[in-house]
Enzyme design. Structure first.
Site, PDB file in Angstrom:
ATOM      1  N   GLU A 319      39.901  42.772  43.443  1.00 32.64           N
ATOM      2  CA  GLU A 319      39.210  42.202  42.281  1.00 32.64           C
ATOM      3  C   GLU A 319      37.998  41.352  42.662  1.00 32.64           C
ATOM      4  OE1 GLU A 319      41.814  39.970  39.728  1.00 32.64           O
ATOM      5  OE2 GLU A 319      43.276  41.609  39.526  1.00 32.64           O
ATOM      6  N   GLY A 320      37.848  40.997  43.927  1.00 33.95           N
ATOM      7  CA  GLY A 320      36.851  40.015  44.341  1.00 33.95           C
ATOM      8  C   GLY A 320      37.459  38.655  44.574  1.00 33.95           C
TER       9      GLY A 320
END
Length: 352
Positions: A319-320
């Site tokens: 997702e980061g």
């Protein structure tokens, strides 16, 4: 020229004069030389990237979550249904995912890029619709995508980097979403580094031993079928990569060409960085490794790239999330060069 060729032509090394000035500046700050360890190296890289000492603060920041689906899902490499990719895109856009919470904590914006989700998505604010195709093909049966589609996805990433920088963002963070994308990441890393599938394939979302064995075998079959050549990185990407991997390749290249720092997330970004590095010797000039993923392939990728992760928390979310958690460290490195007094300016006696 294509966007890719333009971007590759714009890449150049760190500015040597700014690097030297930043290193000398670090040595004059009111602290023992080298006392800030890796943060000093980060500050010097930021100065060399910007061509000035001290470098500008890397803010505001934005994480781009590139989303895509994977045909290899059909091989049973994960217990999660494929529709979760599209559902999680909705969760990102509603602000309910982990990356949203972490980004809010550090003041970063979040954008979601549909580069290859299999399911239909609504047109809503915060979603960049850049779909190249609706998911990749099953890489154990045929190439994941055509060469033209891989190049198109790379150029999506370049375009997103350009758009975000034009909008005023001064630090980019890579994010990803795609059920089964750690399988594609393992295949990319194995192909680019010549490693066995078992050495680079991990549990991803937490699969059991039986599913892990299926996953390793799927990577092996894909590599045997395509025999991808690491000297042809776009060919490797097309054979066994994902659309989000390809977009992240372009995102990293675009950041480097624009001289804006980009913080890498985990194994998906690491595998994409291997492809980018094979395309140009200065491909990673803007890259900072946010963290080391618990996925085994990521450590191999970071070692091959010569990137030192800023944090190591056994994360394996994607997702980061890891890039966002590392952002304050990157910003702190720049702030030290900007705000800390030197021995002369503070009237502090340096060591003899």
């Amino acid at each position: 020229m294509t966007a890719l060729s333009e971007t590759l032509a714009a890449l150049r090394p760190l500015d040597a004069a700014a690097v030297a000035a930043a290193q000398e500046h670090q040595d004059r700050l009111t602290k023992p030389r080298g006392a800030l360890g890796v943060l000093e190296a980060v500050s010097v890289q930021l100065a060399g990237l910007a061509g000035i000492d001290p470098p500008p603060l890397p803010e505001p920041a934005v994480v781009a979550v590139f989303a895509g689906d994977h045909g290899v899902h059909a091989q049973g490499v994960t217990p999660w249904p494929q529709e979760v990719t599209g559902q999680m895109v909705g969760n990102f856009l509603a602000g309910g995912a982990v990356v949203n919470a972490l980004a809010a904590q550090v003041g970063a914006a979040v954008v979601v890029v549909d580069v290859g989700v299999a399911s239909a998505l609504p047109e809503v604010d915060g979603l960049l619709s850049r779909r190249v195709r609706s998911g990749t093909a099953d890489m154990t049966v045929e190439p994941a995508m055509t060469r033209e589609q891989a190049l198109a996805a790379v150029e999506v990433g370049i375009a997103v980097a350009r758009e975000l920088v034009a909008a005023g963002h001064r630090c980019l963070l890579s994010g990803d979403m795609g059920i089964a994308n750690t399988t594609a990441s393992a295949a990319l890393i194995a192909a680019m580094l010549g490693l066995d599938a078992a050495a680079v394939t991990g549990r991803g979302t937490g699969v059991d031993d039986a599913t892990l064995a299926v996953k390793v075998e799927a990577v092996r079959r894909a590599l045997a079928l395509h025999a991808p050549d690491p000297a042809d990185p776009i060919g490797v990407l097309a054979a066994v990569g994902g659309l989000e991997h390809a977009a992240i390749v372009g995102f990293l290249l675009g950041a480097g060409a624009l001289r804006v720092p980009v913080v890498l997330d985990g194994v998906i970004a690491g595998s994409a960085a291997l492809v980018a590095a094979a395309l140009h010797p200065d491909a990673l000039v803007a890259c900072l490794a946010g963290h080391r993923s618990a996925e085994p392939g990521h450590a191999h990728a970071l070692a091959a790239l010569g990137l030192r992760p800023l944090i190591d928390l056994d994360l394996r979310l994607g997702e980061g999330s890891g890039a966002v958690l590392a952002l304050p460290l990157v910003q702190a490195a720049a702030r030290v060069l900007r705000d800390v007094a030197t021995f002369d300016s503070a009237g502090v006696t340096d060591k003899a």
